[in-house]
Design an enzyme around this catalytic site. Structure first.
Site, PDB file in Angstrom:
ATOM      1  N   ILE A  17       1.185  -1.119  -0.028  1.00  0.00           N
ATOM      2  CA  ILE A  17       0.064   0.038   0.061  1.00  0.00           C
ATOM      3  C   ILE A  17       0.850   1.242   0.025  1.00  0.00           C
ATOM      4  O   ILE A  17       0.467   2.180  -0.701  1.00  0.00           O
ATOM      5  CB  ILE A  17      -0.830  -0.028   1.223  1.00  0.00           C
TER       6      ILE A  17
ATOM      7  N   LYS B 208      14.395  25.842   8.469  1.00  0.00           N
ATOM      8  CA  LYS B 208      12.913  26.608   7.904  1.00  0.00           C
ATOM      9  C   LYS B 208      12.679  27.639   9.154  1.00  0.00           C
ATOM     10  O   LYS B 208      12.359  27.347  10.229  1.00  0.00           O
ATOM     11  CB  LYS B 208      11.822  25.677   8.071  1.00  0.00           C
TER      12      LYS B 208
ATOM     13  N   VAL C 100      -3.422  -5.664   6.333  1.00  0.00           N
ATOM     14  CA  VAL C 100      -4.617  -5.951   7.017  1.00  0.00           C
ATOM     15  C   VAL C 100      -5.874  -5.982   6.286  1.00  0.00           C
ATOM     16  O   VAL C 100      -6.178  -5.168   5.643  1.00  0.00           O
ATOM     17  CB  VAL C 100      -4.750  -4.859   8.352  1.00  0.00           C
TER      18      VAL C 100
HETATM   19  C1  LIG Z   1      -0.416  17.348  -0.561  1.00  0.00           C
HETATM   20  C2  LIG Z   1      -0.004  17.208   0.712  1.00  0.00           C
HETATM   21  C3  LIG Z   1       0.929  17.989   1.225  1.00  0.00           C
HETATM   22  C4  LIG Z   1       1.361  17.839   2.384  1.00  0.00           C
HETATM   23  N1  LIG Z   1       2.243  18.542   3.060  1.00  0.00           N
HETATM   24  C5  LIG Z   1       2.710  18.487   4.573  1.00  0.00           C
HETATM   25  C6  LIG Z   1       3.418  19.367   5.069  1.00  0.00           C
HETATM   26  O1  LIG Z   1       4.233  20.161   4.467  1.00  0.00           O
HETATM   27  N2  LIG Z   1       3.794  19.062   6.563  1.00  0.00           N
HETATM   28  C7  LIG Z   1       3.092  18.426   7.123  1.00  0.00           C
HETATM   29  O2  LIG Z   1       3.345  18.282   8.277  1.00  0.00           O
HETATM   30  N3  LIG Z   1       2.260  17.702   6.418  1.00  0.00           N
HETATM   31  C8  LIG Z   1       2.005  17.499   5.441  1.00  0.00           C
HETATM   32  N4  LIG Z   1       1.034  16.860   4.821  1.00  0.00           N
HETATM   33  C9  LIG Z   1       0.674  15.735   5.537  1.00  0.00           C
HETATM   34  C10 LIG Z   1       1.326  14.664   5.647  1.00  0.00           C
HETATM   35  O3  LIG Z   1       2.017  14.084   4.505  1.00  0.00           O
HETATM   36  C11 LIG Z   1       1.073  13.415   6.567  1.00  0.00           C
HETATM   37  O4  LIG Z   1       0.280  14.189   7.671  1.00  0.00           O
HETATM   38  C12 LIG Z   1       2.088  12.606   7.186  1.00  0.00           C
HETATM   39  O5  LIG Z   1       2.699  12.144   5.870  1.00  0.00           O
HETATM   40  C13 LIG Z   1       1.478  11.380   7.870  1.00  0.00           C
HETATM   41  O6  LIG Z   1       0.950  10.589   7.004  1.00  0.00           O
HETATM   42  P1  LIG Z   1       0.190   9.102   7.671  1.00  0.00           P
HETATM   43  O7  LIG Z   1       1.256   8.488   8.168  1.00  0.00           O
HETATM   44  O8  LIG Z   1      -1.051   9.634   8.299  1.00  0.00           O
HETATM   45  O9  LIG Z   1      -0.292   8.407   6.330  1.00  0.00           O
HETATM   46  P2  LIG Z   1       0.543   7.601   5.297  1.00  0.00           P
HETATM   47  O10 LIG Z   1       1.872   8.247   5.009  1.00  0.00           O
HETATM   48  O11 LIG Z   1      -0.316   7.556   4.097  1.00  0.00           O
HETATM   49  O12 LIG Z   1       0.516   6.235   5.943  1.00  0.00           O
HETATM   50  C14 LIG Z   1      -0.258   5.259   6.009  1.00  0.00           C
HETATM   51  C15 LIG Z   1       0.145   3.872   6.209  1.00  0.00           C
HETATM   52  O13 LIG Z   1      -0.811   2.969   6.596  1.00  0.00           O
HETATM   53  C16 LIG Z   1      -0.644   1.774   6.074  1.00  0.00           C
HETATM   54  N5  LIG Z   1      -1.650   0.891   5.912  1.00  0.00           N
HETATM   55  C17 LIG Z   1      -2.911   1.684   5.260  1.00  0.00           C
HETATM   56  N6  LIG Z   1      -3.941   0.540   5.183  1.00  0.00           N
HETATM   57  C18 LIG Z   1      -3.175  -0.627   5.634  1.00  0.00           C
HETATM   58  C19 LIG Z   1      -3.599  -1.839   5.561  1.00  0.00           C
HETATM   59  N7  LIG Z   1      -4.808  -2.240   5.371  1.00  0.00           N
HETATM   60  N8  LIG Z   1      -2.880  -2.645   5.953  1.00  0.00           N
HETATM   61  C20 LIG Z   1      -1.540  -2.420   6.510  1.00  0.00           C
HETATM   62  N9  LIG Z   1      -1.038  -1.137   6.515  1.00  0.00           N
HETATM   63  C21 LIG Z   1      -2.009  -0.182   5.740  1.00  0.00           C
HETATM   64  C22 LIG Z   1       0.321   2.193   4.777  1.00  0.00           C
HETATM   65  O14 LIG Z   1       0.956   1.088   4.459  1.00  0.00           O
HETATM   66  C23 LIG Z   1       1.113   3.074   5.446  1.00  0.00           C
HETATM   67  O15 LIG Z   1       2.272   2.684   6.079  1.00  0.00           O
HETATM   68  C24 LIG Z   1       0.874  16.904   3.385  1.00  0.00           C
HETATM   69  C25 LIG Z   1      -0.220  15.954   2.828  1.00  0.00           C
HETATM   70  C26 LIG Z   1      -0.667  16.110   1.718  1.00  0.00           C
HETATM   71  C27 LIG Z   1      -1.665  15.302   1.145  1.00  0.00           C
END
Ligand SMILES: Cc1cc2nc3c(=O)[nH]c(=O)nc-3n(C[C@H](O)[C@H](O)[C@H](O)COP(=O)(O)OP(=O)(O)OC[C@H]3O[C@@H](n4cnc5c(N)ncnc54)[C@H](O)[C@@H]3O)c2cc1C
Length: 511
Positions: free
Chosen positions: A46, A82, A189
């Site tokens: 994923i 920054k 999962v």
């Molecule tokens: C366009 C954009 C720009 C951004 N810029 C900034 C910024 O400048 N500064 C900032 O602080 N934040 C920024 N963000 C937000 C930031 O990207 C996220 O908050 C950060 O990357 C954390 O993401 P996450 O860990 O929640 O999700 P993700 O990185 O998507 O991780 C999700 C995890 O869940 C796992 N997963 C999902 N479903 C399953 C499953 N069924 N089984 C097993 N594993 C699963 C995936 O494998 C992955 O490991 C930005 C977001 C976007 C969309």
């Protein structure tokens, strides 16, 4: 620990690994009140979203808490410093076409009162030097591309954040967490098992493995597998005043003529583009509204903006789910990161919210004896944080002074929160902003300085032609002199970044 022995984190993006590091720091190892077991499950198939490369100063506090030196993690993650965000083109008022939003620092006490006085005069119709860029040290340093670390004799510490490679940060945090004893499983999962009480009991993986837990962290990204899909927590969209729901991203080569020390946020036809300087590349992205612009048109506009119309670098298109869960903590599950909610990255606050959520959760959970006693108060605080930050971001759109359908619609939106309405009334009627911020109890999200920079940076003042000359004279040269002399204590950003390499190679030679 009140029955909590096994914590299971679903998701290995920045949010999951940050939660793992903080919880491991607190609850694993020999100093823990009673050790727990922490397992993180992620699916490489994923993958992670892989954007999110700018931070607030909260990230510095995070690394300080983990006792990790900048020289170590910054080198590993191609990171730069920054000092704030430079906004270009959000206002077309002459003299206000760009402004800098600095992270507030202790040294501001020397200039902030004068800046606010200038703003107060100009709000009241008297000409005064009310553009924020003239008043703050981080702005002067950013203009001169100087780094945030001062000579040892300089008596003020500057507040600063970072830019970093999101994939490298994830890998770095994974190594930190697993070194602290977090178990790492690569599994997809496919089902979630619930107990009769409704609590989550176990994650069922492809291949049949069952991972049981007592408490679960949902950091599964926009999929929100546990909190939203399993527990049915309501998602509250912010679409009525944050229109942007898409992003297109592409890299360009790293700067070669001095590394910038700020993110830039440039208004385009239906949204805005970021530029994030890393040592290995520059990250670029266009956040836009799909109701106003097609994906193809957005990509072309970003390519024109970044000089990549030749199409040699590939662009990535992303959908964004903007809003928040009604409750971040429900039953035996805490949602963190994109699973918990998302505000567009204009002020780079997503990881800031991740860290604040995990830290507040740890405090609330421990205070309740590892039971849900403080869950309600915790959820209220997190919701307030989202809304406080949302209001600041919405203000960027509501106050814009640009032409074009998208920008005119944004400036006309009338679905503002009561807090934002109160702040706008206060500013435009010349009342005391600080008093309103105190009354609303919102300074912890954005300070008086930040609100002043936003309103003043857009030129939210009476027409230049209607301003009176005032009796109160500002000697701006004194402020400029003060900032110039202060800036002498800072080496260039490039030199400060290179000093890590020197430090590393001298350590290696020492070995
Ligand atoms: C366009 C954009 C720009 C951004 N810029 C900034 C910024 O400048 N500064 C900032 O602080 N934040 C920024 N963000 C937000 C930031 O990207 C996220 O908050 C950060 O990357 C954390 O993401 P996450 O860990 O929640 O999700 P993700 O990185 O998507 O991780 C999700 C995890 O869940 C796992 N997963 C999902 N479903 C399953 C499953 N069924 N089984 C097993 N594993 C699963 C995936 O494998 C992955 O490991 C930005 C977001 C976007 C969309």
């Amino acid at each position: 620990m009140n029955g909590i022995h096994r914590i299971v984190i679903l998701g290995g993006g920045s949010a999951g690994w940050m939660a793992a590091c903080l919880m491991a720091q607190r609850w694993l190892g020999k100093h823990a009140a009673r050790p727990v077991e922490i397992t993180l499950v992620e699916s490489p198939a994923i993958g992670i979203i892989g954007v999110g490369e700018g931070s607030t100063p909260q990230l510095k506090a995070f690394f300080d808490r983990l006792d990790i030196a900048e020289a170590d993690w910054m080198l590993a993650c191609d990171a730069t410093y920054k000092l704030g965000i430079r906004f270009h083109g959000w206002s077309e008022r002459p003299g206000f076409e760009r402004y800098f939003h600095p992270f507030p620092s202790a040294i501001d006490v020397h200039t902030q009162p004068h800046f606010q006085r200038a703003c107060a005069l100009q709000r009241g119709g008297t000409a005064a030097p009310a553009h924020p860029d003239r008043w703050f040290l981080p702005t002067a340093l950013a203009d001169a591309k100087l780094g945030p670390h001062a000579d040892r004799r300089f008596p003020f510490d500057l507040s600063y954040g970072y830019h970093f490679d999101a994939h490298k940060l994830g890998a770095y945090l994974r190594d930190q967490a697993t070194a602290k004893g977090v178990r790492h499983l690569e599994r997809r999962v496919i089902e979630v098992e619930q107990a009769e009480s409704g609590d989550i009991a176990a994650l069922l993986c492809e291949g049949g493995e069952r991972i049981e837990g007592d408490f679960f962290i949902d950091s599964s990204g926009f999929a929100a597998v546990l909190a939203e899909k399993t527990l049915g927590t309501r998602f509250l969209p912010f679409a009525e005043n944050l229109f942007n729901d898409r992003a297109v991203v592409l890299p360009t080569p790293a700067a070669t003529d001095g590394m910038p020390i700020a993110t830039s946020a440039t208004a385009l036809s239906a949204g805005w583009a970021w530029s994030i300087p890393l040592t290995s590349r520059t990250g670029n992205g266009y956040v836009y509204s799909s109701s106003h612009l097609s994906d193809d048109a957005a990509e072309t506009e970003l390519r024109r903006h970044t000089g990549t119309l030749d199409g040699l670098v590939e662009a990535r298109h992303l959908r964004m789910k903007v809003g928040r869960l009604e409750d971040s903590w429900r039953s035996n599950c805490l949602a963190v990161g994109l699973a918990q909610g998302f505000l567009e990255p204009l002020e780079a606050t997503a990881l800031h919210i991740v860290l604040a959520t995990v830290e507040e959760f740890i405090a609330a959970y421990e205070a309740g004896g590892f039971a849900a006693q403080h869950r309600g108060a915790f959820n209220t605080r997190i919701a307030r944080r989202y809304e406080g930050i949302r209001d600041y971001i919405v203000a960027h759109y509501r106050l814009n002074q640009r032409g074009g359908e998208y920008w005119r619609e944004a400036a006309a939106m009338d679905t503002l929160s009561d807090d934002l309405k109160a702040l706008m009334t206060t500013w435009f009627t010349g009342q005391d902003m600080n008093a309103t911020i105190q009354r609303l109890d919102i300074a912890r999200y954005y300070s008086n300085l930040s609100w002043h920079c936003l309103f003043a940076g857009y030129g939210s003042f009476p027409d230049q032609s209607k301003l009176r000359e005032g009796a109160y004279r500002f000697d701006l040269s004194k402020a400029a002199d003060f900032l110039d002399r202060a800036a002498l204590n800072f080496a260039s950003h490039d030199v400060q970044l290179t000093s890590f390499r020197t430090h590393q190679s001298s350590c290696k030679i020492g070995l």
